[in-house]
Design an enzyme around this catalytic site. Structure first.
Site, PDB file in Angstrom:
ATOM      1  N   SER A   1       0.833  -1.196   0.000  1.00  7.41           N
ATOM      2  CA  SER A   1       0.000   0.000   0.000  1.00  7.41           C
ATOM      3  C   SER A   1       0.874   1.254   0.000  1.00  7.41           C
ATOM      4  CB  SER A   1      -0.879  -0.039   1.240  1.00  7.41           C
ATOM      5  OG  SER A   1      -1.676   1.100   1.255  1.00  7.41           O
ATOM      6  N   GLY A   2       0.572   2.161  -0.900  1.00 10.07           N
ATOM      7  CA  GLY A   2       1.329   3.406  -0.965  1.00 10.07           C
ATOM      8  C   GLY A   2       2.566   3.333  -1.833  1.00 10.07           C
TER       9      GLY A   2
ATOM     10  N   ASN B   1      -1.005   5.711   3.082  1.00  7.39           N
ATOM     11  CA  ASN B   1      -1.277   6.365   1.806  1.00  7.39           C
ATOM     12  C   ASN B   1      -2.523   7.226   1.977  1.00  7.39           C
ATOM     13  OD1 ASN B   1      -1.880   7.032  -0.807  1.00  7.39           O
ATOM     14  ND2 ASN B   1      -1.806   4.931  -1.601  1.00  7.39           N
TER      15      ASN B   1
ATOM     16  N   SER C   1      -5.427   5.613  -0.436  1.00  8.37           N
ATOM     17  CA  SER C   1      -5.187   4.182  -0.546  1.00  8.37           C
ATOM     18  C   SER C   1      -6.421   3.487  -1.107  1.00  8.37           C
ATOM     19  CB  SER C   1      -4.871   3.647   0.848  1.00  8.37           C
ATOM     20  OG  SER C   1      -4.647   2.274   0.762  1.00  8.37           O
TER      21      SER C   1
ATOM     22  N   GLY D   1      -1.166  -4.962  -2.399  1.00  8.33           N
ATOM     23  CA  GLY D   1       0.012  -5.820  -2.288  1.00  8.33           C
ATOM     24  C   GLY D   1       0.066  -6.495  -0.930  1.00  8.33           C
TER      25      GLY D   1
ATOM     26  N   GLU E   1       0.472  -7.392   2.667  1.00  9.77           N
ATOM     27  CA  GLU E   1       0.278  -6.530   3.817  1.00  9.77           C
ATOM     28  C   GLU E   1       0.728  -7.282   5.060  1.00  9.77           C
ATOM     29  OE1 GLU E   1      -3.538  -4.533   4.656  1.00  9.77           O
ATOM     30  OE2 GLU E   1      -3.276  -3.704   2.661  1.00  9.77           O
TER      31      GLU E   1
HETATM   32  N1  LIG Z   1       4.918   8.103 -10.185  1.00 10.14           N
HETATM   33  C1  LIG Z   1       4.613   8.876  -9.153  1.00 10.14           C
HETATM   34  N2  LIG Z   1       4.968  10.152  -9.182  1.00 10.14           N
HETATM   35  C2  LIG Z   1       4.663  10.969  -8.146  1.00 10.14           C
HETATM   36  N3  LIG Z   1       4.010  10.573  -7.048  1.00 10.14           N
HETATM   37  C3  LIG Z   1       3.606   9.308  -6.971  1.00 10.14           C
HETATM   38  C4  LIG Z   1       3.888   8.391  -8.018  1.00 10.14           C
HETATM   39  N4  LIG Z   1       3.381   7.217  -7.664  1.00 10.14           N
HETATM   40  C5  LIG Z   1       2.818   7.375  -6.437  1.00 10.14           C
HETATM   41  N5  LIG Z   1       2.945   8.631  -6.022  1.00 10.14           N
HETATM   42  C6  LIG Z   1       2.465   9.194  -4.737  1.00 10.14           C
HETATM   43  O1  LIG Z   1       2.228   8.147  -3.848  1.00 10.14           O
HETATM   44  C7  LIG Z   1       0.887   8.145  -3.405  1.00 10.14           C
HETATM   45  C8  LIG Z   1       0.378   6.717  -3.257  1.00 10.14           C
HETATM   46  O2  LIG Z   1       0.288   6.102  -4.525  1.00 10.14           O
HETATM   47  P1  LIG Z   1      -0.813   5.042  -4.872  1.00 10.14           P
HETATM   48  O3  LIG Z   1      -0.680   4.763  -6.307  1.00 10.14           O
HETATM   49  O4  LIG Z   1      -2.133   5.499  -4.402  1.00 10.14           O
HETATM   50  O5  LIG Z   1      -0.353   3.832  -4.036  1.00 10.14           O
HETATM   51  P2  LIG Z   1      -0.976   2.385  -3.980  1.00 10.14           P
HETATM   52  O6  LIG Z   1      -2.069   2.341  -4.990  1.00 10.14           O
HETATM   53  O7  LIG Z   1       0.137   1.491  -4.303  1.00 10.14           O
HETATM   54  O8  LIG Z   1      -1.454   2.221  -2.611  1.00 10.14           O
HETATM   55  C9  LIG Z   1       0.125   8.898  -4.441  1.00 10.14           C
HETATM   56  O9  LIG Z   1      -0.996   9.528  -3.877  1.00 10.14           O
HETATM   57  C10 LIG Z   1       1.139   9.912  -4.908  1.00 10.14           C
HETATM   58  O10 LIG Z   1       1.165  11.001  -4.055  1.00 10.14           O
HETATM   59 MG   LIG Z   2      -3.935   2.003  -4.730  1.00 12.55          MG
END
Ligand SMILES: Nc1ncnc2c1ncn2[C@@H]1O[C@H](COP(=O)(O)OP(=O)(O)O)[C@@H](O)[C@H]1O
Ligand SMILES: [Mg+2]
Length: 1080
Positions: A110-111, A160, A163, A390, A392
């Protein structure tokens, strides 16, 4: 100018290594260091072969611009530095061009950036695929489904701020051209427990906060909501506001996105009503109430909230109230109702809220699918994007049923990852004709089996326990596990018979531990049974089904009493297992592309790279294994053409051009470089290099060689530059010299030429003069001779011809000629005569001098003739007037200066019309004769020169003077007594009338008058006198004359010039003898 195609490679300007396959030596430390180094240089993407590893930068990087999209578009995977776009491009192109369905698997905790990555992939594909109004609408709908799902399915967590609390798999469908047609979304296991309770520092799903912050007053009123978060038990308050997130604005975005995706207004409204109902459910509270039979019973504390919910959803309040107090169990035909105590009532309430919300979420997904589904039935190509939670692992045994499920899913994904990677590797080796060497790697199938095995897997045990009659608790479940799984290598439990863990204090009694491929996870068994059962009391679902709210009704189909199904609904675990199985089957038919996301720190902070954390992820993502698999046989492979292109400068035969096939070129090259044969293998289209060391050696050599080549190029260039410069100078010098020489020669030649000309001209002049002299002499001689000859001939001829002429022939010829000339003259004159106007002065000029007098005479005759003609037109009266005018002319022309001005004046005679003026009646009566003149004149007083007005009358026989005012006759003179009229020669109207001496009239003396009509008066007087007395009246014109005054004679003298008072003549008596008249 066409842009030169620059062949680039992943190997150019590498920070660390762009592809971890090239790491040397390969171990956890080097992998981490490499990632760290790249992360520090903002290179967040790194490859392991075709797998993309993405480290979350937690800040926006300028690497997703449209220009970047263009950079990566249609480029080979290894051509540019690692990027998620390269993977997206590769996937899209092989979908479009090779007709291979694709799936993009995004994993990570996550995150780590999974959701972001999935959005990047989608936006890249949207940017490069077809364009057009229809296609754009499809794209827009696909992209706009994200904000809607994120509002309902995402929440702020400790890890996150956005999330995803559900797993998502989206199939994007394309037509044969690669244009998007639509899509299908599947969702997995929404974390519904969040609806009723959130861990510290976390929030409920975004939509609740967005609705309360962004909804209009009107909307909130309608939904019976208040804006204040603190009013709602289900909303966590300590972190209700998220930094950098504007809930109100996001609410508008979501509403807008819903509209784009195709939600009708009433649908969107219904959705919000359900959201409001869920929120309000949390506010229903219960209090205990004892009943007579000793059973605990609960009662709703404040029914207001319940009432509002019922109004909102159209449920009968009593039905819902009852559902919160009783539970009906039906077995066969029997119905047993039991009361609920307070705890059970709360449990029922929360269960309802969770169910309502999670069913709403599934409904949303279905509704979106309905909108975005492809409209055609043609065969579609599919690109699946999987964004699933992913691994956890919570510390302190906080892992529960959800983590167990999530980790199971990841375990499955890892399995197909390994399967597919190894498979792909193997396929490539076979394709390239390289001998396959077996690769040792950990296969996690055994762990999957531990969980999902139908007979003795953990999930099967759980189901069995849930369905078992009798008391079922989490402890009984754990006991069962201890019995069945104790011997499994990856299962650990304190209670198991296996003595290994009997004394393991890190393993609490209420827990079991699974050695996942990614690490050991300790699961707290509490809640497993309950969560797996996922039961909603039938009374509640029936109450919901009775709602008049169409959406809510449709969410609870099992509440329909007509369809009572006594069979238990499938458990959460088995449902999930089934959907994971479907997913896996689906993924296996597709070409996989991996994005493995790594989270660099726990603080959501940019620039921080927590090595421990990353190490952990690398381990459970199995990245090291991944690299090992990838380079088990050969670490590096490259097609022959780019390989030759890159290294051809290292060998004489291949530099600068290799004519034969690329493979042969590479062979020659590698032989020349003495690379050990066991280090590489020739595939059909690729060279396989076993060890990264070899590649780096090649790279080093290349770098060195490039430097040498650069020096060489520099050297040659400098030489060339000097030479061309020198040649240019030389050429210029020759040109200048040539021009100068030419100029000098020209000048000298001109000098010689002009000197020669001077000399020549002198000589020619001298010669010419000599010739001229001679010619002149000759000419004079000739002329003399001619003259002499002419004279001589003349005399001779005259002498000879004299005898032929008669004596008077000349005269005759003369006369004839003259006659002819005259004739011609008159004939011509006939045509030339001027007009008949007597005043026309034109007269043709004379043609011959000798005709001068004739010409003049002719002019005179013509004039007289035309005058006669003119006169003949006159009447008698006119004749009389002209006669008079003629008379005047004879008398005064050229004598009196006044005359010319009188010519134009008509002579009127009686100016004063006495007949008509009654004033003069007496005067008129006194005169019997014809009046010739009647006019007012100035009579000059002879004594002082002053003048008085008098009427001057002339009749046939008399001259009369009368007073102008009274008309009384002052004097009367018979014409016979008038002797003379005197006047000056000047331009004045003075005149004197002299009277006969001794006559009666003369006693007072002569008259002195002044009149404007002097000429007329004098003429008429003259004519009348002549006709009456037959005597010519004497008219004297002189500037000095004498006038008789009684006895004296006075001289009247006219003086010209010194006149003061304008143009009027004035009279002045100077002395006894002189009267001076000043004439202007
Ligand atoms: N390629 C990226 N460029 C800039 N910031 C990113 C990028 N990927 C993730 N982030 C930052 O990380 C945070 C969490 O990403 P997210 O995709 O929601 O995570 P996950 O889905 O894996 O939990 C996003 O809100 C953003 O702020
Ligand atoms: Mg996500």
């Amino acid at each position: 100018m066409a842009k030169m195609e620059v062949k680039t490679s992943l190997l150019d300007n590498m920070i660390g290594v762009g592809d971890m396959v090239l790491l040397e030596p390969l171990n956890e430390e080097t992998v981490i260091n490499n990632l760290k180094k790249r992360f520090d240089h903002s290179e967040i993407y790194t490859y392991i072969g075709s797998v993309v590893i993405s480290v979350n930068p937690y800040r926006s990087l300028p690497i997703y611009s449209p220009e970047k999209v263009e950079d990566y578009r249609n480029r080979n995977f290894y051509e540019l530095s690692p990027h998620i776009f390269a993977l997206s491009d590769e996937a899209y192109r092989s979908l479009r061009d090779q007709d291979k369905d694709q799936c993009i698997l995004i994993t990570g905790e996550s995150g780590a950036g999974k959701t972001e990555a999935s959005k990047l992939v989608m936006s890249y594909v949207a940017a490069v695929c077809g364009k057009g109004a229809e296609v754009n609408q499809v794209k827009e709908q696909l992209l706009q489904s994200n904000p809607v799902l994120e509002a309902f399915g995402n929440a702020k967590t400790v890890r996150n701020d956005n999330s995803s609390r559900f797993g998502k798999y989206m199939d994007i469908e394309f037509d044969f051209k690669g244009d998007p047609l639509g899509g299908v979304i599947s969702n997995y296991l929404l974390e519904k427990s969040r609806v009723v309770k959130q861990p510290r520092g976390e929030r409920n799903f975004h939509v609740f906060y967005q609705l309360l912050s962004g909804g209009s007053e009107e909307l909130l009123n309608k939904l019976k909501l208040e804006r204040d978060f603190s009013r709602y038990n289900y909303l966590s308050l300590d972190s209700a506001k998220v930094n950098g997130v504007d809930d109100a604005a996001n609410f508008r975005t979501v509403r807008n996105a819903m509209q784009i995706v195709g939600f009708m207004d009433h649908e969107a409204e219904s959705v919000l009503e359900v959201v409001a109902a869920v929120l309000k459910l949390g506010n229903i509270e219960f209090k205990p109430e004892s009943r007579v039979n000793g059973l605990d019973e609960s009662k709703i504390k404040d029914k207001n909230e319940l009432k509002e919910i019922c109004e909102l959803t159209g449920i009968d309040q009593s039905v819902l109230e009852r559902a919160f107090s009783f539970r009906t169990v039906e077995a066969k035909q029997e119905k047993v109702s039991t009361t609920l105590n307070v705890a059970q009532a709360y449990y029922a309430r929360d269960a309802l809220a969770k169910n309502l919300y999670s069913r709403l979420f599934s409904w949303l997904v279905n509704r979106i699918n309905e909108s975005i589904k492809a409209q055609t039935k043609v065969r579609k190509k599919v690109m699946g994007v999987l964004d699933i939670y992913g691994f956890e692992i919570f510390e302190n045994a906080d892992n529960s049923f959800e983590q167990f499920i999530i980790n199971y899913c990841n375990e499955k994904l890892q399995q197909i990852f390994i399967e597919l990677t190894v498979k792909e590797e193997q396929e490539e080796y076979i394709r390239e004709g390289i001998e396959w060497t077996h690769i040792e790697y950990f296969n996690n199938a055994i762990i999957c089996d531990l969980i999902e095995n139908n007979t003795n897997g953990i999930l099967a045990m759980l189901d069995e326990e849930c369905l078992r009659p009798g008391t079922v608790t989490d402890e009984t479940f754990l006991e069962k596990l201890n019995q069945v799984c104790a011997t499994h290598q990856h299962f650990e439990s304190r209670m198991s018979k296996c003595s290994r863990f009997l004394n393991d204090t890190s393993l609490p009694h209420s827990c079991f531990r699974i050695q996942h491929y990614a690490g050991k996870v300790l699961y707290q068994v509490e809640g497993f049974v309950d969560k797996n059962n996922d039961l909603l009391y039938r009374d509640l679902s029936q109450a919901m089904w009775k709602a008049s709210h169409a959406l809510i009704k449709s969410l609870f189909p099992e509440g329909n009493p007509a369809k009572i199904n006594l069979k238990r609904p499938p458990t959460a675990g088995s449902q999930f297992k089934a959907s994971v199985a479907t997913l896996m089957k689906n993924l296996q038919t597709k070409n996989p592309n991996y994005i493995r996301c790594i989270k660099p720190n726990d603080k959501k902070a940019a620039h921080i790279f927590n090595e421990g954390l990353v190490c952990h992820q690398i381990r459970y993502l199995g990245l090291l294994e991944n690299v090992r698999v990838r380079r088990a046989g050969y670490a590096f492979r490259q097609a022959y053409e780019p390989c030759l292109e890159r290294y051809k400068m290292l060998c004489k035969q291949t530099w600068p051009h290799w004519k034969g096939p690329a493979r042969a070129g590479v062979e020659v090259l590698f032989n020349e470089l003495e690379i050990p044969v066991e280090e590489y293998s020739f595939g059909r289209s690729k060279i396989f290099i076993r060890n990264p060391r070899t590649l780096f050696k090649l790279e080093d050599l290349r770098k060195q060689r490039l430097e040498d080549l650069a020096t060489l190029i520099q050297k040659i260039y400098r030489g060339w530059k000097c030479r061309t410069h020198f040649l240019l100078m030389r050429k210029s010098q020759i040109v200048i010299a040539a021009w100068y020489r030419r100029y000098a020669q020209q000048k000298r030649y001109q000098q010689i030429k002009s000197s020669a000309l001077v000399i020549q001209s002198y000589i020619r002049g001298w010669k010419a003069r000599k010739i001229l002299q001679e010619l002149k002499h000759q000419k004079r001689c000739q002329e003399a001779a001619t003259t002499i000859a002419a004279y001589w001939h003349g005399t001779q001829v005259r002498r000879e011809y004299r005898k032929f002429f008669r004596a008077n022939a000349g005269k005759k010829i003369y006369e004839f000629t003259l006659q002819r000339i005259m004739q011609k003259y008159f004939l011509e004159m006939k045509n030339k005569v001027p007009s008949l106007s007597p005043i026309d002065k034109n007269w043709p000029s004379r043609p011959y001098l000798f005709l001068d007098s004739t010409h003049k005479e002719l002019k005179r005759i013509f004039h007289l003739w035309r005058c006669k003609k003119y006169r003949d037109q006159f009447t008698d009266q006119q004749k009389l007037i002209y006669e008079e005018k003629l008379e005047a002319s004879e008398l005064f022309k050229d004598k009196k200066a006044l005359y010319p001005s009188s010519v134009g004046q008509p002579f009127q005679g009686p100016y004063l019309e006495i007949n008509k003026n009654p004033k003069y009646k007496k005067l008129k009566d006194a005169i019997e004769e014809k009046i010739i003149i009647a006019e007012v004149v100035n009579k000059i007083n002879r004594a002082n020169g002053k003048s008085t007005n008098r009427i001057f009358l002339l009749t046939n026989n008399n001259l009369l003077l009368a007073d102008q005012k009274s008309g009384q006759i002052k004097s009367e003179v018979p014409l016979v007594d008038v002797t003379k009229v005197s006047m000056s020669s000047q331009n004045d109207g003075f005149f004197a009338i002299h009277l006969k001496e001794g006559s009666e009239a003369a006693s007072k003396g002569d008259f002195l008058f002044s009149s404007d009509h002097l000429i007329e008066m004098a003429t008429k007087l003259y004519r009348t006198t002549l006709s009456q007395t037959k005597q010519k009246l004497n008219i004297e014109i002189s500037d000095e004359f004498l006038v008789q005054f009684r006895q004296d004679k006075v001289c009247v003298k006219f003086i010209q010039g010194n006149q003061k008072n304008g143009s009027v003549p004035t009279c002045k008596r100077k002395n006894n003898r002189l009267l001076e008249v000043a004439v202007p």
